[in-house]
Design an enzyme around this catalytic site. Structure first.
Site, mmCIF file in Angstrom:
data_model
loop_
_atom_site.group_PDB
_atom_site.id
_atom_site.type_symbol
_atom_site.label_atom_id
_atom_site.label_comp_id
_atom_site.label_asym_id
_atom_site.label_seq_id
_atom_site.Cartn_x
_atom_site.Cartn_y
_atom_site.Cartn_z
ATOM 1 N N LEU A 34 0.849 -1.186 0.000
ATOM 2 C CA LEU A 34 0.000 0.000 0.000
ATOM 3 C C LEU A 34 0.885 1.236 0.000
ATOM 4 O O LEU A 34 1.755 1.382 0.856
ATOM 5 C CB LEU A 34 -0.921 0.018 1.218
ATOM 6 C CG LEU A 34 -1.889 -1.162 1.348
ATOM 7 C CD1 LEU A 34 -2.720 -1.019 2.612
ATOM 8 C CD2 LEU A 34 -2.788 -1.265 0.137
ATOM 9 N N ASP A 35 0.652 2.125 -0.976
ATOM 10 C CA ASP A 35 1.424 3.364 -1.028
ATOM 11 C C ASP A 35 0.655 4.480 -0.325
ATOM 12 O O ASP A 35 -0.403 4.249 0.269
ATOM 13 C CB ASP A 35 1.750 3.724 -2.478
ATOM 14 C CG ASP A 35 0.525 3.962 -3.348
ATOM 15 O OD1 ASP A 35 -0.568 4.262 -2.808
ATOM 16 O OD2 ASP A 35 0.657 3.867 -4.577
ATOM 17 N N SER A 36 1.169 5.691 -0.383
ATOM 18 C CA SER A 36 0.565 6.804 0.348
ATOM 19 C C SER A 36 -0.850 7.106 -0.148
ATOM 20 O O SER A 36 -1.731 7.433 0.661
ATOM 21 C CB SER A 36 1.439 8.049 0.271
ATOM 22 O OG SER A 36 1.660 8.426 -1.067
ATOM 23 N N ASP A 38 -2.926 4.873 -1.397
ATOM 24 C CA ASP A 38 -3.734 3.786 -0.839
ATOM 25 C C ASP A 38 -4.079 4.053 0.620
ATOM 26 O O ASP A 38 -5.189 3.756 1.069
ATOM 27 C CB ASP A 38 -2.991 2.449 -0.940
ATOM 28 C CG ASP A 38 -2.848 1.941 -2.361
ATOM 29 O OD1 ASP A 38 -3.757 2.195 -3.181
ATOM 30 O OD2 ASP A 38 -1.829 1.298 -2.646
#
Length: 82
Positions: A34-36, A38
């Site tokens: 999960l990135d920022s 997300d």
């Protein structure tokens, strides 16, 4: 595990495509890919599903899924039917 953990796990599987076998209390958001962006979507999903919002500043301090669940429970997250 708690009802909040179970609901958050289901959110991650259903809305973010995280494999269920990757989800654990000690999994980091990086472990879950999960990135920022997300994480922003995750906080909005928590607000919708659990009635609690994770603020941006709070999200930045979270290291693991267990940290997020603890924060949600501290803020009074509720699961319908529990």
């Amino acid at each position: 595990m708690s009802a909040v953990f179970d609901r958050v796990s289901a959110l991650l599987v259903d809305k973010f495509g995280v494999p269920a076998e990757d989800i654990s209390a000690d999994a980091t958001f990086e472990d879950l890919d999960l990135d920022s962006l997300d994480l922003v979507e995750f906080s909005l999903a928590c607000e919708e599903e659990l009635g609690v919002r994770i603020e941006d500043e709070e999200a930045e301090s979270l290291e693991t899924l267990g940290d997020a669940v603890a924060l949600l429970e501290q803020k009074g997250a509720t699961v319908q039917g529990s």
